[in-house]
Write a protein that holds these residues in place. Sequence first.
Motif, short mmCIF file in Angstrom:
data_model
loop_
_atom_site.label_atom_id
_atom_site.label_comp_id
_atom_site.label_asym_id
_atom_site.label_seq_id
_atom_site.Cartn_x
_atom_site.Cartn_y
_atom_site.Cartn_z
N VAL A 288 -1.76 -3.07 8.75
CA VAL A 288 -1.69 -3.37 7.32
C VAL A 288 -2.81 -2.64 6.58
O VAL A 288 -2.58 -2.05 5.50
N LEU A 289 -4.02 -2.64 7.13
CA LEU A 289 -5.13 -1.93 6.49
C LEU A 289 -4.81 -0.44 6.37
O LEU A 289 -5.09 0.18 5.33
N ALA A 290 -4.25 0.14 7.42
CA ALA A 290 -3.88 1.56 7.36
C ALA A 290 -2.88 1.82 6.24
O ALA A 290 -2.95 2.84 5.54
N ALA A 291 -1.93 0.89 6.06
CA ALA A 291 -0.95 1.03 4.98
C ALA A 291 -1.64 0.95 3.62
O ALA A 291 -1.32 1.73 2.71
N LEU A 292 -2.59 0.04 3.48
CA LEU A 292 -3.30 -0.10 2.21
C LEU A 292 -4.12 1.15 1.92
O LEU A 292 -4.20 1.61 0.77
N GLU A 293 -4.73 1.69 2.94
CA GLU A 293 -5.56 2.89 2.74
C GLU A 293 -4.70 4.12 2.46
O GLU A 293 -5.14 5.06 1.78
N ALA A 294 -3.46 4.10 2.95
CA ALA A 294 -2.56 5.22 2.69
C ALA A 294 -2.05 5.22 1.26
O ALA A 294 -1.66 6.26 0.72
N GLY A 295 -2.05 4.05 0.62
CA GLY A 295 -1.60 3.94 -0.75
C GLY A 295 -0.09 3.88 -0.86
O GLY A 295 0.63 3.62 0.10
N GLY A 296 0.41 4.15 -2.07
CA GLY A 296 1.84 4.02 -2.31
C GLY A 296 2.18 2.61 -2.76
O GLY A 296 1.31 1.84 -3.16
N ARG A 297 3.44 2.27 -2.68
CA ARG A 297 3.89 0.94 -3.11
C ARG A 297 4.09 0.04 -1.90
O ARG A 297 4.77 0.42 -0.94
N LEU A 298 3.52 -1.14 -1.96
CA LEU A 298 3.70 -2.18 -0.94
C LEU A 298 4.57 -3.27 -1.51
O LEU A 298 4.25 -3.84 -2.57
N VAL A 299 5.65 -3.59 -0.84
CA VAL A 299 6.48 -4.73 -1.21
C VAL A 299 6.25 -5.84 -0.18
O VAL A 299 6.37 -5.61 1.03
N ILE A 300 5.88 -7.02 -0.67
CA ILE A 300 5.61 -8.17 0.19
C ILE A 300 6.72 -9.19 -0.02
O ILE A 300 7.00 -9.59 -1.16
N ILE A 301 7.35 -9.57 1.06
CA ILE A 301 8.38 -10.61 1.01
C ILE A 301 7.73 -11.94 1.37
O ILE A 301 7.31 -12.15 2.50
N GLY A 302 7.60 -12.83 0.39
CA GLY A 302 6.97 -14.12 0.61
C GLY A 302 5.66 -14.25 -0.14
O GLY A 302 4.76 -13.42 0.03
N ALA A 303 5.55 -15.29 -0.97
CA ALA A 303 4.34 -15.53 -1.75
C ALA A 303 3.64 -16.79 -1.28
O ALA A 303 3.24 -17.64 -2.07
N GLY A 304 3.51 -16.92 0.05
CA GLY A 304 2.68 -17.98 0.61
C GLY A 304 1.25 -17.51 0.69
O GLY A 304 0.85 -16.52 0.07
N TRP A 305 0.44 -18.22 1.50
CA TRP A 305 -0.99 -17.88 1.57
C TRP A 305 -1.20 -16.46 2.09
O TRP A 305 -1.98 -15.69 1.50
N ILE A 306 -0.54 -16.09 3.17
CA ILE A 306 -0.74 -14.75 3.74
C ILE A 306 -0.27 -13.68 2.77
O ILE A 306 -0.96 -12.68 2.50
N GLY A 307 0.92 -13.87 2.21
CA GLY A 307 1.45 -12.88 1.29
C GLY A 307 0.54 -12.65 0.09
O GLY A 307 0.27 -11.50 -0.30
N LEU A 308 0.02 -13.72 -0.48
CA LEU A 308 -0.84 -13.58 -1.65
C LEU A 308 -2.22 -13.04 -1.29
O LEU A 308 -2.82 -12.29 -2.06
N GLU A 309 -2.74 -13.41 -0.12
CA GLU A 309 -4.02 -12.85 0.30
C GLU A 309 -3.92 -11.35 0.54
O GLU A 309 -4.82 -10.58 0.16
N VAL A 310 -2.83 -10.91 1.15
CA VAL A 310 -2.63 -9.46 1.35
C VAL A 310 -2.45 -8.77 0.00
O VAL A 310 -2.97 -7.67 -0.22
N ALA A 311 -1.73 -9.41 -0.92
CA ALA A 311 -1.56 -8.82 -2.24
C ALA A 311 -2.90 -8.62 -2.94
O ALA A 311 -3.14 -7.57 -3.56
N ALA A 312 -3.78 -9.62 -2.84
CA ALA A 312 -5.10 -9.51 -3.45
C ALA A 312 -5.90 -8.37 -2.82
O ALA A 312 -6.54 -7.58 -3.53
N ALA A 313 -5.86 -8.26 -1.50
CA ALA A 313 -6.56 -7.18 -0.82
C ALA A 313 -5.99 -5.82 -1.22
O ALA A 313 -6.72 -4.85 -1.44
N ALA A 314 -4.66 -5.76 -1.31
CA ALA A 314 -4.01 -4.51 -1.66
C ALA A 314 -4.41 -4.03 -3.05
O ALA A 314 -4.68 -2.83 -3.26
#
Length: 391
Positions: free
Chosen positions: A132-158
Amino acid sequence: MESLVIVGAGLAAAKAVERLRDEGYEGSITVVGAEPHAPYERPPLSKDLLLGRETDPVVLDPRWWAEHDVRLVTGDRATSLDRDGRRVTLDSGERLSYDLLVLATGAQPRVPDLPGADTALYLRTREDSAQVLAALEAGGRLVIIGAGWIGLEVAAAARQHGVDVVVLEQADVPLAGVLGVELAEHLAALHRSHGVDLRTGVTVEEVTVRSGRPTGVRTSQGILEADHVLVAVGAVPDVVLAEDSGLEVDGGIVVDEWFQTHDERVMAIGDVANAWNVTLDDRLRVEHWDNAIRQGRAAADVLLGRDTPYDWLPYFFTDQFEFSMEYVGRSAPDDRLEIHGDLAANRCIACWFDRQGLLTAAMNVGIWEVSDTLRAMVGRRVDPAEVAALG
């Protein structure tokens, strides 16, 4: 000499063996884990590690295991359990005999029944976090399916990596079942204010794939192109070993308040355990850091002959942008919510009360070193001034 085998090398297992050795347990101990790592903590996987911060989530110093005569087997999954013969067979073919067995097999990400879902990113292990970190560092658009704790924490990091993020949630308000509508809407608005494209009331129909890689998500509202897709729709307990061996399974391995299955030689702890909580007078399966620590230590106490039942309240925490909180207790959908402080400034204490006026749960947002005080208040009538004084 008594032989103890723990299947699962996560936080609960590590805390159990640490307590056992600290308290003088002299039996042989073997801990078996499917992952190629010594036990580590999972909260940093969706928080500090995704932000690129130097963090070592390992629970015990690598030297601890040999120094305390505990055999740690990593990268070798337990594949079968013979309860009559008291043997665990590993993927490598090794057979481990036991006098006592603790199942701490944890949970696995829930993979939805959607075309292409198996090609998406998930977040459970250290390897997942690195991907996931590699994907964030690569940039582009990230689509997250699910807005629970993990989904929202990854969204914040992204967003802190400058990534274009779309979060898709089937419910009208994310996390409303846990936080209630007012707090959930506040958290949703916070994400949107930081550039997260949070879309609710959306049904996901497919993860589109080309050459084995996800290219987007088809939803009830159309197709979204994506460079990366993360699925974060919860976790399921890893009960295969228990179920195949005839142990009772119902939303997790069923155990009593002392983490005991119906087999007197087998216990279960951590994310996989559906345990009886004597304080709440109900069964709970909890997938949080605090519970793994406490159940590991409590199970060790039980093995040492002490009366240490499962009597504490659930606790969890999250960090998302300016919203950092700790939550203790368990509220019900019809509980009354009171907020003391300034929610808009992300500095307040939220309290949930049942129909009898008893405090069922409390959450401190941006106010620290009060969680233990709030824990002690849960289950009794509380003067609002008493809560307000904590802020």
